[in-house]
Each structure stands twice: as C-alpha cells, then as structure tokens.
Design an enzyme around this catalytic site. Structure first.
Site, short mmCIF file in Angstrom:
data_model
loop_
_atom_site.label_atom_id
_atom_site.label_comp_id
_atom_site.label_asym_id
_atom_site.label_seq_id
_atom_site.Cartn_x
_atom_site.Cartn_y
_atom_site.Cartn_z
N GLU A 47 6.28 -2.21 -10.62
CA GLU A 47 5.27 -2.06 -11.67
C GLU A 47 5.63 -2.85 -12.92
O GLU A 47 4.77 -3.45 -13.56
CB GLU A 47 5.10 -0.58 -11.98
N SER A 101 0.57 1.26 -10.73
CA SER A 101 0.10 -0.10 -10.46
C SER A 101 -1.32 -0.28 -10.97
O SER A 101 -1.67 -1.33 -11.53
CB SER A 101 0.15 -0.40 -8.96
N SER A 145 -0.43 -3.18 -4.74
CA SER A 145 0.18 -2.06 -4.02
C SER A 145 1.56 -2.50 -3.59
O SER A 145 1.68 -3.50 -2.86
CB SER A 145 -0.66 -1.67 -2.80
N GLY A 146 2.59 -1.79 -4.04
CA GLY A 146 3.94 -2.17 -3.66
C GLY A 146 4.12 -2.23 -2.16
O GLY A 146 4.64 -3.21 -1.61
N SER A 147 3.68 -1.20 -1.47
CA SER A 147 3.82 -1.14 -0.02
C SER A 147 2.81 -2.03 0.70
O SER A 147 3.04 -2.47 1.82
CB SER A 147 3.64 0.29 0.47
N GLY A 148 1.68 -2.25 0.05
CA GLY A 148 0.60 -2.97 0.69
C GLY A 148 -0.17 -2.13 1.69
O GLY A 148 -1.00 -2.65 2.45
N THR A 149 0.10 -0.81 1.67
CA THR A 149 -0.55 0.09 2.62
C THR A 149 -1.30 1.24 1.94
O THR A 149 -1.84 2.10 2.63
CB THR A 149 0.48 0.69 3.60
N THR A 150 -1.32 1.27 0.61
CA THR A 150 -1.99 2.35 -0.10
C THR A 150 -3.44 2.43 0.37
O THR A 150 -4.21 1.47 0.22
CB THR A 150 -1.93 2.11 -1.62
#
Length: 199
Positions: free
Chosen positions: A166, A62, A101-106
């Site tokens: 991505e 990303s 961030s795909g998860s939004g938690t990186t």
C-alpha cells in the site's frame, strides 16, 4: 517485551522505537519502489491519459490509496470516478478502470475488472502477483514486489500485512501524477482551481 513495556504490561512507546521504525518503513519503501519496473508504470500512465473516463476500484487500504490517486487525476483535469460511490455512472467502452490488489485475487476487485472488460473498458492494475486473475485481465500491469497481506513472517517486509504494498502503491501513483504534470505547462495555481470548495 522490550524496554517499551512497563511492569504492569502497558506498552510505552519511546522515541527510539519511532526512530527505528521510521527508518524501517523508509528503507523498505525505497528498496521496493526501486524494484518497480518504470516501463510498466509508463505504460499505465499512458493508459490514463487516453480518451475516456477513469474509474478506480480497490478494497480496504489499497482502495483508499486509489481514492487519493483519483483526487490527483481530477486535479490534473481528468474525469474520474470511484467505484461504489452513489454518483458513479456505468463504465463503458473507451473508459479505463484503475485497480489495485496485492494478491490480485480480491473478489470484489476482480469482479469489477471482469465487469469493466465485458463493457469494453480498458484495465490497468497494480498487484504483487503477475500470475493472478487480476493481472490476466489487465491491459497494463504494474508489479509491486512487496509481500502480500497474508504472507506473515515474510523476508520481504517486517511490516504487518499489506502495508508495504500500500505504501509503494501510494508512492508510484504520486510518481505517475508528477510525470503526467511534468509533461504539461499547467501551473499549480490552475490545478488548485479544481480542488474541492465544499469542504
């Protein structure tokens, strides 16, 4: 094993494999990109061209996509920095942090967003998760409805890990650049004068 595997166990990729997987990737990207809310993207695009510098931050693949987006925004004439580079200055009030961030938690990406927020900067985020910490920090959020990288066996994508997120992230950032450029009378030759000449 399929016909792609030889008797000795070595994998032999054949043309049909490539044809099938080109179609797979193309179709998944097209289907997912079509589900992205264009109004969310338009709000993000308007954030980019507000006064102030643009900073980009993302981890792994990303982050690489956002580096490509940063290059295009530089071609467009904006002042753009990549978080973590040795020459990147401090972010401050009025600047924009563009994150993905795909998860939004990186953790590193969320921490960057928190730091930028404390400095008075604006946040624009790409994620799959509207309820994530990253989305909660953002002034503009684009939801990409792709599988998260830990969502193995997802019905959303046959591709590995976060590939679809991505890929669509790249397509969406290219659409943002193209849309911004479409609203100017700047010729490609002028953009090219900003391209790196120390390669």
């Amino acid at each position: 094993m399929t016909q792609a595997a030889e008797a000795d166990g070595a994998v032999k990729v054949v043309g049909d494999d490539i044809t099938n997987n080109l179609s797979l990737v193309r179709d998944e990207v097209a289907d997912t990109a079509a589900k992205v809310d264009p109004e969310q993207v338009a709000v993000l695009a308007r954030q980019i061209v507000q006064p102030g510098r643009v900073f980009v931050a993302g981890a792994g693949r990303s982050g690489l996509v956002l580096r490509m987006a940063a290059m295009r925004l530089m071609h467009f004439g904006l002042t753009v920095h990549v978080a973590g580079d040795t020459t990147t200055p401090a972010i401050s009030a009025g600047d924009l942090l563009l994150v993905a961030s795909g998860s939004g938690t990186t953790s590193g990406v969320v921490k960057s967003a928190e730091t930028a927020k404390k400095a008075g900067a604006r946040i624009a985020a790409f994620t799959t998760n509207p309820d994530s910490p990253l989305a909660g920090l953002a002034d503009a959020v684009v939801i990409i409805p792709a599988a998260q990288k830990t969502d193995h066996g997802s019905h959303i994508s046959r591709q590995y890990a976060g590939s679809l997120f991505e890929q669509v992230l790249f397509v969406v950032t290219e659409a943002v650049f193209q849309s911004l450029w479409d609203h100017t009378e700047v010729e490609a030759e002028e953009l090219w004068t900003r391209h790196a000449n120390l390669e």
